[in-house]
Motif scaffolding. Sequence first.
Motif, PDB file in Angstrom:
ATOM      1  N   ASN A 159      47.447  29.940  47.164  1.00 31.44           N
ATOM      2  CA  ASN A 159      46.258  29.546  46.384  1.00 31.44           C
ATOM      3  C   ASN A 159      45.007  29.498  47.256  1.00 31.44           C
ATOM      4  O   ASN A 159      44.048  28.820  46.947  1.00 31.44           O
ATOM      5  CB  ASN A 159      46.484  28.205  45.692  1.00 31.44           C
ATOM      6  CG  ASN A 159      46.832  27.102  46.670  1.00 31.44           C
ATOM      7  OD1 ASN A 159      46.652  27.260  47.859  1.00 31.44           O
ATOM      8  ND2 ASN A 159      47.334  25.993  46.162  1.00 31.44           N
ATOM      9  N   ARG A 160      45.032  30.217  48.363  1.00 27.11           N
ATOM     10  CA  ARG A 160      43.889  30.386  49.267  1.00 27.11           C
ATOM     11  C   ARG A 160      43.584  29.137  50.080  1.00 27.11           C
ATOM     12  O   ARG A 160      42.575  29.089  50.768  1.00 27.11           O
ATOM     13  CB  ARG A 160      42.619  30.831  48.506  1.00 27.11           C
ATOM     14  CG  ARG A 160      42.803  32.090  47.683  1.00 27.11           C
ATOM     15  CD  ARG A 160      41.568  32.444  46.888  1.00 27.11           C
ATOM     16  NE  ARG A 160      41.805  33.572  46.017  1.00 27.11           N
ATOM     17  CZ  ARG A 160      42.425  33.484  44.839  1.00 27.11           C
ATOM     18  NH1 ARG A 160      42.844  32.315  44.405  1.00 27.11           N
ATOM     19  NH2 ARG A 160      42.608  34.563  44.099  1.00 27.11           N
TER      20      ARG A 160
ATOM     21  N   SER B  80      35.363  31.495  28.902  1.00 19.75           N
ATOM     22  CA  SER B  80      34.830  31.024  30.184  1.00 19.75           C
ATOM     23  C   SER B  80      35.871  31.256  31.267  1.00 19.75           C
ATOM     24  O   SER B  80      36.957  30.713  31.216  1.00 19.75           O
ATOM     25  CB  SER B  80      34.477  29.534  30.111  1.00 19.75           C
ATOM     26  OG  SER B  80      33.961  29.103  31.356  1.00 19.75           O
ATOM     27  N   GLU B  81      35.529  32.083  32.216  1.00 17.46           N
ATOM     28  CA  GLU B  81      36.414  32.371  33.350  1.00 17.46           C
ATOM     29  C   GLU B  81      35.751  31.835  34.616  1.00 17.46           C
ATOM     30  O   GLU B  81      34.518  31.886  34.748  1.00 17.46           O
ATOM     31  CB  GLU B  81      36.632  33.883  33.472  1.00 17.46           C
ATOM     32  CG  GLU B  81      37.342  34.483  32.286  1.00 17.46           C
ATOM     33  CD  GLU B  81      38.778  33.972  32.147  1.00 17.46           C
ATOM     34  OE1 GLU B  81      39.496  33.955  33.146  1.00 17.46           O
ATOM     35  OE2 GLU B  81      39.165  33.573  31.036  1.00 17.46           O
ATOM     36  N   SER B  82      36.564  31.341  35.526  1.00 15.53           N
ATOM     37  CA  SER B  82      35.995  30.732  36.725  1.00 15.53           C
ATOM     38  C   SER B  82      36.511  31.428  37.983  1.00 15.53           C
ATOM     39  O   SER B  82      37.632  31.937  38.013  1.00 15.53           O
ATOM     40  CB  SER B  82      36.334  29.242  36.782  1.00 15.53           C
ATOM     41  OG  SER B  82      37.735  29.062  36.843  1.00 15.53           O
ATOM     42  N   VAL B  83      35.674  31.432  38.997  1.00 10.20           N
ATOM     43  CA  VAL B  83      36.071  31.973  40.299  1.00 10.20           C
ATOM     44  C   VAL B  83      36.884  30.890  41.005  1.00 10.20           C
ATOM     45  O   VAL B  83      36.417  29.776  41.172  1.00 10.20           O
ATOM     46  CB  VAL B  83      34.839  32.353  41.139  1.00 10.20           C
ATOM     47  CG1 VAL B  83      35.272  32.955  42.472  1.00 10.20           C
ATOM     48  CG2 VAL B  83      33.935  33.309  40.379  1.00 10.20           C
ATOM     49  N   PRO B  84      38.122  31.217  41.416  1.00  9.95           N
ATOM     50  CA  PRO B  84      38.970  30.167  41.989  1.00  9.95           C
ATOM     51  C   PRO B  84      38.489  29.694  43.354  1.00  9.95           C
ATOM     52  O   PRO B  84      37.741  30.393  44.049  1.00  9.95           O
ATOM     53  CB  PRO B  84      40.349  30.840  42.085  1.00  9.95           C
ATOM     54  CG  PRO B  84      40.133  32.282  41.932  1.00  9.95           C
ATOM     55  CD  PRO B  84      38.810  32.498  41.278  1.00  9.95           C
ATOM     56  N   ALA B  85      38.951  28.499  43.710  1.00  4.89           N
ATOM     57  CA  ALA B  85      38.612  27.935  45.023  1.00  4.89           C
ATOM     58  C   ALA B  85      39.084  28.879  46.122  1.00  4.89           C
ATOM     59  O   ALA B  85      40.180  29.433  46.052  1.00  4.89           O
ATOM     60  CB  ALA B  85      39.273  26.571  45.185  1.00  4.89           C
ATOM     61  N   GLY B  86      38.245  29.072  47.111  1.00  7.57           N
ATOM     62  CA  GLY B  86      38.623  29.905  48.248  1.00  7.57           C
ATOM     63  C   GLY B  86      38.409  31.383  48.027  1.00  7.57           C
ATOM     64  O   GLY B  86      38.819  32.183  48.861  1.00  7.57           O
TER      65      GLY B  86
ATOM     66  N   GLY C  12      33.956  28.449  41.902  1.00 10.29           N
ATOM     67  CA  GLY C  12      33.414  27.474  40.963  1.00 10.29           C
ATOM     68  C   GLY C  12      32.450  28.060  39.959  1.00 10.29           C
ATOM     69  O   GLY C  12      32.168  27.446  38.934  1.00 10.29           O
TER      70      GLY C  12
ATOM     71  N   GLU D  68      37.613  41.074  45.362  1.00 16.90           N
ATOM     72  CA  GLU D  68      37.843  39.703  45.823  1.00 16.90           C
ATOM     73  C   GLU D  68      37.933  39.613  47.341  1.00 16.90           C
ATOM     74  O   GLU D  68      38.538  40.460  47.989  1.00 16.90           O
ATOM     75  CB  GLU D  68      39.154  39.197  45.205  1.00 16.90           C
ATOM     76  CG  GLU D  68      39.592  37.833  45.707  1.00 16.90           C
ATOM     77  CD  GLU D  68      40.870  37.359  45.040  1.00 16.90           C
ATOM     78  OE1 GLU D  68      40.866  37.231  43.810  1.00 16.90           O
ATOM     79  OE2 GLU D  68      41.850  37.133  45.749  1.00 16.90           O
TER      80      GLU D  68
ATOM     81  N   GLU E 283      37.239  33.209  50.838  1.00 20.75           N
ATOM     82  CA  GLU E 283      36.077  32.495  51.389  1.00 20.75           C
ATOM     83  C   GLU E 283      36.438  31.017  51.462  1.00 20.75           C
ATOM     84  O   GLU E 283      36.697  30.389  50.435  1.00 20.75           O
ATOM     85  CB  GLU E 283      34.830  32.691  50.515  1.00 20.75           C
ATOM     86  CG  GLU E 283      33.617  31.981  51.084  1.00 20.75           C
ATOM     87  CD  GLU E 283      32.341  32.305  50.322  1.00 20.75           C
ATOM     88  OE1 GLU E 283      32.419  32.577  49.103  1.00 20.75           O
ATOM     89  OE2 GLU E 283      31.266  32.300  50.944  1.00 20.75           O
ATOM     90  N   GLY E 284      36.458  30.494  52.625  1.00 25.56           N
ATOM     91  CA  GLY E 284      36.856  29.101  52.786  1.00 25.56           C
ATOM     92  C   GLY E 284      35.699  28.240  53.236  1.00 25.56           C
ATOM     93  O   GLY E 284      34.859  28.686  54.016  1.00 25.56           O
ATOM     94  N   ALA E 285      35.648  27.030  52.726  1.00 25.47           N
ATOM     95  CA  ALA E 285      34.606  26.096  53.145  1.00 25.47           C
ATOM     96  C   ALA E 285      35.210  25.089  54.110  1.00 25.47           C
ATOM     97  O   ALA E 285      36.409  24.888  54.119  1.00 25.47           O
ATOM     98  CB  ALA E 285      34.020  25.386  51.944  1.00 25.47           C
TER      99      ALA E 285
END
Lengths: 285, 93
Positions: A73-74, A168-174, A255, A280, A283-285
């Motif tokens: 899940n990134r 509504s579709e969302s960009v997943p975390a990471g 998000g 895709e 990308e990690g914060a």
Amino acid sequence: MGSRSYVPTLYPALVAGAALYLTKEDRLQLTVRNSVPGVTVRLTGRFLAAPDTEDDEPPHVQAIAQELTPASNRSSSTVLLPLGYGWLLNAEVIVTAGTPLVGQCYALLSLVRGDAGATLDLVTLAAGYITALERLATPGGSIVSALAGPGALRSIAGTTPGVGAEISESVPAGARWELLTFTAQFVTSATVATRNTLFAITDGVNALGRYPLNNNQAAGQTINFSVGPGIPLMSNEPQQGLAGTIPVGLTLPAGATFGTSTVSIQSGDQYSAIRYLVREWIEGA
Amino acid sequence: MTLTCLTCGGVYADVLPDGLLYFHACPPLSDSEVGVKLGLPADAATWSPVQRQQVAAYPRARSNHRDENRPGTRAIDHNQLKAAGQGVREVAS
């Protein structure tokens, strides 16, 4: 003899470009962010172990081998490898199970001091995407950003919303997504009204863009629509399909959301057959 | 597995054909759903200007919404959901 450690000088010199000298407190750390289930990553290498005391055996080369099954899940998965006194001669990371593409499994190899949860990052040895064919290696490897490269192309089936609800579709975390194309079907109920669909993009809270499709869709109609970057708005024959436009190179962070916002939507209207193509990156914060 | 979100009624597959996980997040309320909450007539075309203003001003965040995305990418976020909502139900195949 005492427990004093010493550094033999006939072996890799402590000069720039030479093998890395490690102490007992140092760890080789592998951090992986991955989006594909069933992936196993293997860290291998060679380590020239130095004697801990003068009575120990002469320096000898040891093989390093450590496997890691990263989360899919990134989120970050990490393994720490204590090697002891000696020189890290080389190391590499490769995918040994699973089929991630470039853009789906990002590995970072570093030296840290300390144990899990309290490590001090000392140096990054190499970083980049790995696959079953593409390895990460040190020395000689490079440090490549997770946002570099072509990314992975993914065709995604979205959520079919409830009756009378919006898409509504969302960009997943990471993840970071570039939206390449989006398609859906809109079936209107028998309630007389003229519906107009807007393709809506948000940062998760605030609207970033609302792009009208001008479908002027009456009761009891079925329209398939497609949205893509740079496509001119075409609605002469909406029953044959409708095309709408979004900005070229529309790149969205984790998000962010995209979907519909429908003027005069009725409680019996139904969106379905949602599918989109994204590029895709991890990308990690 | 195909799931129904018990908050919004959306239907989705939690694992996509390419094997990757899908993270459902409830959509904001549509105009028609807001109309139901405000007790307005089902036909939005019959709404008065005042009723349209009520709909426009109504908060769009869905109460007890579900968002399966992870709060972040740290290891401690691995098994966390942003919001569980009312849960999900498996759709019989």
